[in-house]
Each structure stands twice: as C-alpha cells, then as structure tokens.
Design a protein around this motif. Sequence first.
Motif, PDB file in Angstrom:
ATOM      1  N   ASN A 142       0.834  -1.188   0.000  1.00 61.32           N
ATOM      2  CA  ASN A 142       0.000   0.000   0.000  1.00 61.32           C
ATOM      3  C   ASN A 142       0.879   1.252   0.000  1.00 61.32           C
ATOM      4  OD1 ASN A 142      -2.744  -1.289   0.448  1.00 61.32           O
ATOM      5  ND2 ASN A 142      -1.650  -2.053   2.235  1.00 61.32           N
ATOM      6  N   LEU A 143       0.774   2.037  -1.060  1.00 65.06           N
ATOM      7  CA  LEU A 143       1.541   3.273  -1.177  1.00 65.06           C
ATOM      8  C   LEU A 143       0.592   4.463  -1.067  1.00 65.06           C
ATOM      9  CD1 LEU A 143       4.116   4.898  -1.863  1.00 65.06           C
ATOM     10  CD2 LEU A 143       3.516   4.604  -4.289  1.00 65.06           C
TER      11      LEU A 143
ATOM     12  N   THR B 133       3.265   0.763   3.125  1.00 64.49           N
ATOM     13  CA  THR B 133       2.946  -0.264   4.105  1.00 64.49           C
ATOM     14  C   THR B 133       2.833  -1.607   3.393  1.00 64.49           C
ATOM     15  OG1 THR B 133       1.674   1.334   5.410  1.00 64.49           O
ATOM     16  CG2 THR B 133       1.340  -1.001   5.905  1.00 64.49           C
ATOM     17  N   THR B 134       3.688  -2.536   3.750  1.00 63.19           N
ATOM     18  CA  THR B 134       3.633  -3.886   3.210  1.00 63.19           C
ATOM     19  C   THR B 134       3.043  -4.790   4.282  1.00 63.19           C
ATOM     20  OG1 THR B 134       5.586  -3.525   1.837  1.00 63.19           O
ATOM     21  CG2 THR B 134       4.956  -5.808   2.258  1.00 63.19           C
ATOM     22  N   ASN B 135       1.865  -5.319   4.025  1.00 63.35           N
ATOM     23  CA  ASN B 135       1.208  -6.215   4.978  1.00 63.35           C
ATOM     24  C   ASN B 135       1.515  -7.666   4.639  1.00 63.35           C
ATOM     25  OD1 ASN B 135      -0.099  -4.240   6.573  1.00 63.35           O
ATOM     26  ND2 ASN B 135      -1.701  -4.023   5.038  1.00 63.35           N
TER      27      ASN B 135
ATOM     28  N   GLY C 202      -3.286   7.043  -3.660  1.00 62.14           N
ATOM     29  CA  GLY C 202      -2.460   5.894  -3.336  1.00 62.14           C
ATOM     30  C   GLY C 202      -2.655   4.763  -4.333  1.00 62.14           C
ATOM     31  N   VAL C 203      -1.864   3.723  -4.168  1.00 57.76           N
ATOM     32  CA  VAL C 203      -1.917   2.537  -5.020  1.00 57.76           C
ATOM     33  C   VAL C 203      -1.838   1.308  -4.126  1.00 57.76           C
ATOM     34  CG1 VAL C 203      -0.783   1.215  -6.851  1.00 57.76           C
ATOM     35  CG2 VAL C 203      -0.793   3.716  -6.948  1.00 57.76           C
ATOM     36  N   ARG C 204      -2.655   0.302  -4.436  1.00 59.72           N
ATOM     37  CA  ARG C 204      -2.566  -0.988  -3.763  1.00 59.72           C
ATOM     38  C   ARG C 204      -2.210  -2.056  -4.779  1.00 59.72           C
ATOM     39  NH1 ARG C 204      -6.843  -3.348   0.444  1.00 59.72           N
ATOM     40  NH2 ARG C 204      -5.457  -2.073   1.740  1.00 59.72           N
ATOM     41  N   SER C 205      -1.250  -2.909  -4.441  1.00 57.14           N
ATOM     42  CA  SER C 205      -0.943  -4.085  -5.236  1.00 57.14           C
ATOM     43  C   SER C 205      -0.695  -5.240  -4.271  1.00 57.14           C
ATOM     44  CB  SER C 205       0.269  -3.853  -6.141  1.00 57.14           C
ATOM     45  OG  SER C 205       1.423  -3.580  -5.361  1.00 57.14           O
ATOM     46  N   ALA C 206      -0.797  -6.456  -4.781  1.00 53.23           N
ATOM     47  CA  ALA C 206      -0.606  -7.616  -3.909  1.00 53.23           C
ATOM     48  C   ALA C 206      -0.203  -8.822  -4.737  1.00 53.23           C
ATOM     49  CB  ALA C 206      -1.887  -7.918  -3.127  1.00 53.23           C
TER      50      ALA C 206
END
Length: 281
Positions: free
Chosen positions: A69-70, A83-85, A270-274
């Motif tokens: 999560n950026l 944040t890297t979960n 922001g940007v979310r990737s996984a």
Amino acid sequence: MTSKRVFAHFNKRDQQTSVTMKKTYALLLGLFCLIGYAQDKPAADNAAEVAKKLANPVSSMISVPFQFNLDVSIGSANGYRMTTNFQPVVPVSFNEKLNLITRVVLPIMAEEDVMLTGKHFGLGDAVISGFFSPKESKVTWGIGPALLVPTATESIFGTGKFGVGPTAVALVQKNGFTYGALVNQIWSVAGNSDRGDVNQMFLQPFFAYNWPTGAGITLNMEMIQNWKYDRFTGYFNPVGTMVGKFGKQTVSFAIGPRIPLNGQTLGDWGVRSAITFVFPK
C-alpha cells in the motif's frame, strides 16, 4: 503534486533504508517461492476455484499474501508512506463440524515526513485473528478472538499496547459473486502505561466478482473508528485480480487505486498491489 515532484520525492530516500527494505522483501518472497516449488504436485484447484476461495476470508485454503500500500502526498509536508502487509492465512480442522481459520496481519512500514520529519522504517503492530467457521453452511460465517500484539519497532508505528476483542465475518458466494463484511473491535488490556488506551473498531465490507478464467474485480472499504479519540479513518480499494502460476506455484495478483476517505490526513492518492502465494489442498 506533479509527477516530476513525486519521482524526485522518492529519489531522496535514504540509501540504507532502501537497501533494508529490498533485503526484507527479497527474503520473504524468496522463502515462499521456495516453499511453493517444494510442493510435490501442482495445485489441484483450477483458477476459478482458487479465485473463489481467495475472495472468502475463512476458506479452507492456505494462502500467504503480501499486500503493498503506497500513500502519497500526506499532510502539509507532502510525505509518503509504504505499508507492506504480510498476512498469512492458515486453516486448521478444529473438529468434524468446525474449521479454525488463523489470520495474521503484520505491517512492514516505511515513511518520510508523515508523523515526524525524516525517514522511518520498521514493523507495525501485529493483529492475530482466529475464526471458528462451520464446514457446511448456506451462509459462510466465522467468529472468534482478535489479538493486538505490540510488535512495532518504532513508537510512531504502534500503540505500545496488548489488546483483545471479538472478530466476525459473514459472506455469501453465488454465480461468481462474493459479498459480505469483516469486523473486529479491540480494547487494550496491558502494555506501556505512558501510551494511550486502545478502543477501536475495524470494519471491512467487500464485494467481488470472478470470471471462470480466475480474473476478477474486488471492491472493499477499510474503515477504522477510534472510539477513544472520536476519530474516523478509511480507504476505498477497487482492484483487479487474476490467478496464475510461477512454475508449479499458484499465485494471485492484484492492483488498483487506493482512495483515502479523509483527505490529506491519509494522503491525496495511493496505489494498492498484492501477490498471494496459494497452497490449495
């Protein structure tokens, strides 16, 4: 913030912090790649079935997601946070009728000019949940305890408190659709007496649709209500997903925008990737 300023902002990152982050991510990703390639046989489930199970937080399937999560342009100093979960999910057969689904969320955080000036990197507090879920039910549901563990390596990343409370999830899956919600409420019970008490609720309504190919779209909202300070924070996360393979290892990918609901307190955008490593039975 213009694109040139964004890139310049990231180029200013401290070299040591950047190297530490890269080593951490490489170690964790490498570990689970090795686990995946050590499997005796390819995953038996097809892509659509894997996607369906991934949309269900209490499915009986081992998964190891890394969620990135950026958040950019936070506050008056135009800070950023990554944040890297790390959030493995492991199901255990509790008895003939119940599964116990264990879920850990451990944040790995890096930020600059957000809560304090300068660059900061470390772990956040872990949340460990256990859902007792029936093996057969028309409506999928799970309920159990949630634990807050003060694993933060810097005070700005955590509460300094141990916490406990209930958690629950309920959802329906039909014709490729998944919709439901997950909630927990945590109160602090011990920890650093100089830090404020914890009394907060997390609510995550979600909706997903998956095509037979395993591709899909997921919409969710992640909302936190801090009852002690009467403060609300939240994000809207629409992402596209797909299921594929690295060699014999089944993986899922996701990417999409991360939209803050609180303006500059959480960033302008922001940007979310996984990437999720999947181990079907």
